[in-house]
Design a protein around this motif. Structure first.
Motif, mmCIF file in Angstrom:
data_model
loop_
_atom_site.group_PDB
_atom_site.id
_atom_site.type_symbol
_atom_site.label_atom_id
_atom_site.label_comp_id
_atom_site.label_asym_id
_atom_site.label_seq_id
_atom_site.Cartn_x
_atom_site.Cartn_y
_atom_site.Cartn_z
ATOM 1 N N LYS B 30 0.946 -1.209 -0.055
ATOM 2 C CA LYS B 30 0.149 0.004 -0.042
ATOM 3 C C LYS B 30 0.996 1.234 0.008
ATOM 4 C CE LYS B 30 -3.901 -2.228 0.110
ATOM 5 N NZ LYS B 30 -4.968 -1.956 -0.996
ATOM 6 N N GLU B 32 0.461 4.009 1.358
ATOM 7 C CA GLU B 32 0.349 4.886 2.747
ATOM 8 C C GLU B 32 1.904 4.137 3.722
ATOM 9 O OE1 GLU B 32 -2.016 3.362 1.233
ATOM 10 O OE2 GLU B 32 -3.936 4.438 1.792
ATOM 11 N N GLU B 375 -8.216 -5.691 0.169
ATOM 12 C CA GLU B 375 -9.220 -4.463 0.278
ATOM 13 C C GLU B 375 -9.579 -4.417 1.788
ATOM 14 O OE1 GLU B 375 -12.616 -4.794 -2.047
ATOM 15 O OE2 GLU B 375 -11.286 -5.100 -4.139
ATOM 16 N N ASP B 378 -7.326 -1.915 3.418
ATOM 17 C CA ASP B 378 -7.447 -0.486 3.227
ATOM 18 C C ASP B 378 -8.410 -0.102 4.428
ATOM 19 O OD1 ASP B 378 -6.160 -0.035 0.857
ATOM 20 O OD2 ASP B 378 -7.895 -0.707 -0.361
ATOM 21 N N TRP B 379 -9.334 -1.048 4.853
ATOM 22 C CA TRP B 379 -10.384 -0.541 5.848
ATOM 23 C C TRP B 379 -9.349 -0.077 7.113
ATOM 24 C CZ3 TRP B 379 -15.836 -2.781 6.253
ATOM 25 C CH2 TRP B 379 -16.114 -3.062 5.280
ATOM 26 N N LEU B 381 -6.397 0.962 7.370
ATOM 27 C CA LEU B 381 -5.730 2.032 7.026
ATOM 28 C C LEU B 381 -6.733 3.388 7.199
ATOM 29 C CD1 LEU B 381 -3.546 1.156 4.048
ATOM 30 C CD2 LEU B 381 -2.673 1.447 6.338
ATOM 31 N N LEU B 382 -7.748 3.107 6.564
ATOM 32 C CA LEU B 382 -8.719 4.119 6.793
ATOM 33 C C LEU B 382 -8.884 4.761 8.488
ATOM 34 C CD1 LEU B 382 -11.583 3.582 4.320
ATOM 35 C CD2 LEU B 382 -9.956 5.609 4.357
ATOM 36 N N HIS B 383 -8.998 3.528 8.969
ATOM 37 C CA HIS B 383 -9.342 3.669 10.627
ATOM 38 C C HIS B 383 -8.119 4.304 11.278
ATOM 39 C CE1 HIS B 383 -13.292 1.989 10.394
ATOM 40 N NE2 HIS B 383 -12.969 0.777 10.030
#
Lengths: 110, 403
Positions: B30, B32, B375, B378-379, B381-383
Motif C-alpha cells: 500500500k 501509505e 481491500e 484498506d479499511w 488504513l482508513l481507521h
C-alpha cells in the motif's frame, strides 16, 4: 440494483437503488476505475434507494473514495436509509467517509 | 506510515500465522505504508525467520507461553517507535496456560499507555469460547474464575483505540456488556485474489479433507467414525480421508494419539504441517471440506479458504458458524456437532448430488471473493488515519516522551 449518474457542474452524482451486494460491485468498481480521474474526482453517491448493502458494497465505496482522494477529490455519501446507517456504524466506516443527509449538503461538502 | 504488527507469522506455526501472512503481503504494497515491522513469536530451537519481503522487518519479540511477553513487546515498541501498532490476536495467542496467556493480553494496554495508536484485531471473544473445549477447562470454580479474569482482560483489550472483530454479534456483545464504543466490524477477507476456480470435484474418488490445528475444539474422532460409516455404506466407492494440519498449540500430541488409536483404519492420510505452497493443492484435491468443530472460537479462515478454492463445505450446526455463513453468503451441508451418523449423512448427501456440490462450491467461491484481504487492509488504513491525525494534533506537552 439501478445506477444512474448525473453531472452537476464539476461533481458527478451517482444515484443507486435496490440491493447493493457482491453481484453488483463489478459494475460500480468498473465505473470508478473508468471515470474517476484528475479532472473528475468529486463524486456524490446517493444511497436513498439502497435498502441493503454487504461488505463487498462497502469495499467498493472505499475503493471509490480512495481513488477520488488519490486524484485530489473526494467521495461523499448521502441519504442513508436506517439499515444502511447501521452497517456504516457497525463497521466504523461512518467515521471514514463524509456523510450528509441529502444531495444538496453533499455538494457543499467538497 | 511505519506500522508494527504483533502476530505470529510463518514459519511460526502459531494460530493466525496464515492470516498475518496474507495481511502483511497486501499491506506492504500500500502507498501509505513505508514499513511493516512484524513483532513475531520466537521460533523454536533458536531457528531464524527467513528473509523478510520488501518493506517488512521481522523482530521476534515474544514467546508462546512466556510470562514476560507484554514487557518484551513494550520494550521492542520503545526501540522501534512505530506510528501505530496492530495486534492480530485471539485470547490464547500468548499462551496455553492461564497466567502467561492472560499476561500477554496486557500488551495492547501497555502500548496504549505510551500514547501510540493501537488497533486490536480480535479473532475471538471470551464470551463465546467454550473453555473446556478450548483447552482452558478445569473444575467449575476454575472456569468461573477464568471467566471473571476474561472479563477483566477484555476490558484491558478494549482500552485500545479500536478493537476490530469479524462477526457482528461480537460487536453487539462487547458494546452491550462492556459499554464499549470503540469496537468495529471488519470483514475477515479472502486470503487470495482467487484465480478462476476449478469446479472439478473429483468424481472418481471421494476425498474428504479437513484442515486446521486440531485437538481443542477441532477434533477428528467423529470425522473418522463418520468416514468408517461411509465406507460401510458405500463399499464400492473409492474414498480417502485427509487430515491436513497439526496439533493446536493447546493440544500437543493429539494427532499422534489419534493416529495410534485408528492405526488399523485404511485410507486416512495425515499430512502434518501444510506449507503455504501446498495449501492450494490440498484444497483443490478435496472433493468436500469438512469442519469437525464442536464449538467455535471465532470466524473461520478455513471457511474462507474453502471458498477461495471453490470447494463445498460440510459444517457443524453451531451458532457462530451459522451466523457467519448467513452473513457472508457461504453455504454447505450441515450436521449435528459430535454426531458421526449426522456427519456421514451430510457428506453422503453431497457425494450423491454432484450438481449441488458444484452449485454450493461456486456460491462459496463468489462469497469468498466478495472482499479480498487486499481491500480489508484498506479499511484498517482508513481507521488509522484519524488516530494518527489526532496524535499529530496533540499539544506538544502531551506527546509521548521517549526515553
Amino acid at each position: 440494483m439501478d445506477m444512474n449518474v448525473i453531472a452537476n457542474d464539476n461533481v458527478r452524482i451517482i444515484r443507486l437503488s435496490g440491493r447493493f451486494d457482491a453481484f453488483e460491485t463489478p459494475a460500480t468498481n468498473k465505473w470508478f476505475e473508468t471515470n474517476v480521474s484528475a479532472t473528475e474526482s468529486r463524486i456524490v453517491v446517493d444511497l436513498s434507494g439502497v435498502n441493503f448493502l454487504d461488505s463487498a458494497a462497502l469495499a467498493s465505496l472505499v475503493k471509490g473514495m480512495k481513488r477520488c482522494r488519490e486524484h485530489g477529490g473526494d467521495l461523499v455519501l448521502c441519504n442513508f436509509q436506517q439499515s444502511v446507517r447501521i452497517i456504516f456504524e457497525l463497521t466504523g466506516l461512518n467515521k471514514a467517509f463524509k456523510i450528509t443527509d441529502n444531495e444538496e449538503a453533499a455538494l457543499k461538502a467538497f | 506510515m511505519r506500522l508494527a504488527i504483533v502476530s505470529t507469522y510463518p514459519p511460526s506455526r502459531g494460530s493466525l500465522n496464515e492470516y498475518a501472512y496474507y495481511f502483511v503481503e497486501h499491506l506492504r504494497r500500500k502507498l501509505e505504508i513505508d514499513e511493516v515491522i512484524l513483532l513475531t513469536d520466537d521460533l523454536p530451537d533458536g531457528a531464524s525467520y527467513p528473509q523478510a519481503p520488501d518493506r517488512v522487518r521481522i523482530l521476534p519479540s515474544w514467546r508462546f507461553g512466556a510470562m514476560n511477553n507484554a514487557l518484551r513487546i513494550r520494550q521492542t515498541v520503545e526501540q522501534i517507535k512505530p506510528d501505530a501498532v496492530l495486534f492480530n490476536m485471539q485470547f490464547a495467542t500468548f499462551g496455553d496456560k492461564r497466567i502467561p496467556g492472560a499476561l500477554g493480553l496486557t500488551a495492547p494496554m501497555l502500548i496504549k499507555q505510551m500514547e501510540i495508536p493501537v488497533i486490536v484485531l480480535l479473532h475471538n471473544i471470551m464470551e463465546t469460547i467454550d473453555l473446556s473445549k478450548a483447552g482452558f477447562g478445569g473444575n467449575p470454580l476454575m472456569e468461573h474464575i477464568t471467566r471473571l479474569a476474561g472479563d477483566l482482560f477484555t476490558r484491558m483489550l478494549l482500552s485500545a483505540d479500536m478493537v476490530a472483530v469479524t462477526i457482528p454479534k461480537y460487536v453487539e456483545l462487547l458494546e452491550a456488556k462492556y459499554k464499549a464504543r470503540n469496537v468495529m466490524l471488519a470483514p475477515h477477507g479472502a486470503f487470495e485474489d482467487a484465480p478462476p476456480p476449478s469446479i472439478d470435484l473429483h468424481p472418481e474418488v471421494l476425498r474428504i479433507m479437513t484442515f486446521g490445528k486440531f485437538g481443542t475444539y477441532k477434533r477428528v474422532e467423529v470425522l473418522i467414525d463418520a468416514f468408517q460409516l461411509l465406507r460401510d455404506h458405500l463399499p464400492d466407492t473409492s474414498m480417502e480421508l485427509v487430515i491436513a494440519g497439526t496439533d493446536s498449540p493447546n493440544a500437543t500430541g493429539y494427532l499422534e494419539q489419534v493416529r495410534t488409536r485408528y492405526a488399523a483404519m485404511p485410507n486416512i492420510v495425515y499430512t502434518g504441517y501444510v506449507a503455504e505452497s501446498d495449501v492450494a493443492r490440498i484444497f483443490s484435491e478435496a472433493t468436500i471440506v469438512v469442519f469437525p468443530y464442536n464449538s467455535t472460537t471465532g470466524s473461520s479462515g478455513v471457511l474462507h479458504q474453502t471458498g477461495n478454492y471453490a470447494r463445498p463445505a460440510v459444517l457443524p450446526n453451531l451458532g457462530d458458524f451459522a451466523e457467519l455463513i448467513q452473513e457472508e453468503g457461504y453455504t454447505g451441508e450441515f450436521f449435528a456437532p459430535e454426531n458421526a451418523v449426522s456427519l456421514a449423512a451430510a457428506i453422503r448427501r453431497y457425494w450423491e448430488n454432484p450438481d449441488k456440490r458444484r452449485q454450493d462450491a461456486m456460491q462459496n467461491y463468489l462469497s469468498s471473493v466478495g472482499i479480498p484481504i487486499s481491500e480489508v487492509v484498506d479499511w484498517y488504513l482508513l481507521h488509522l488515519e484519524p488516530l494518527l491525525q489526532a496524535r499529530v494534533e496533540q499539544p506538544a506537552k502531551e506527546k509521548p516522551q521517549w526515553t
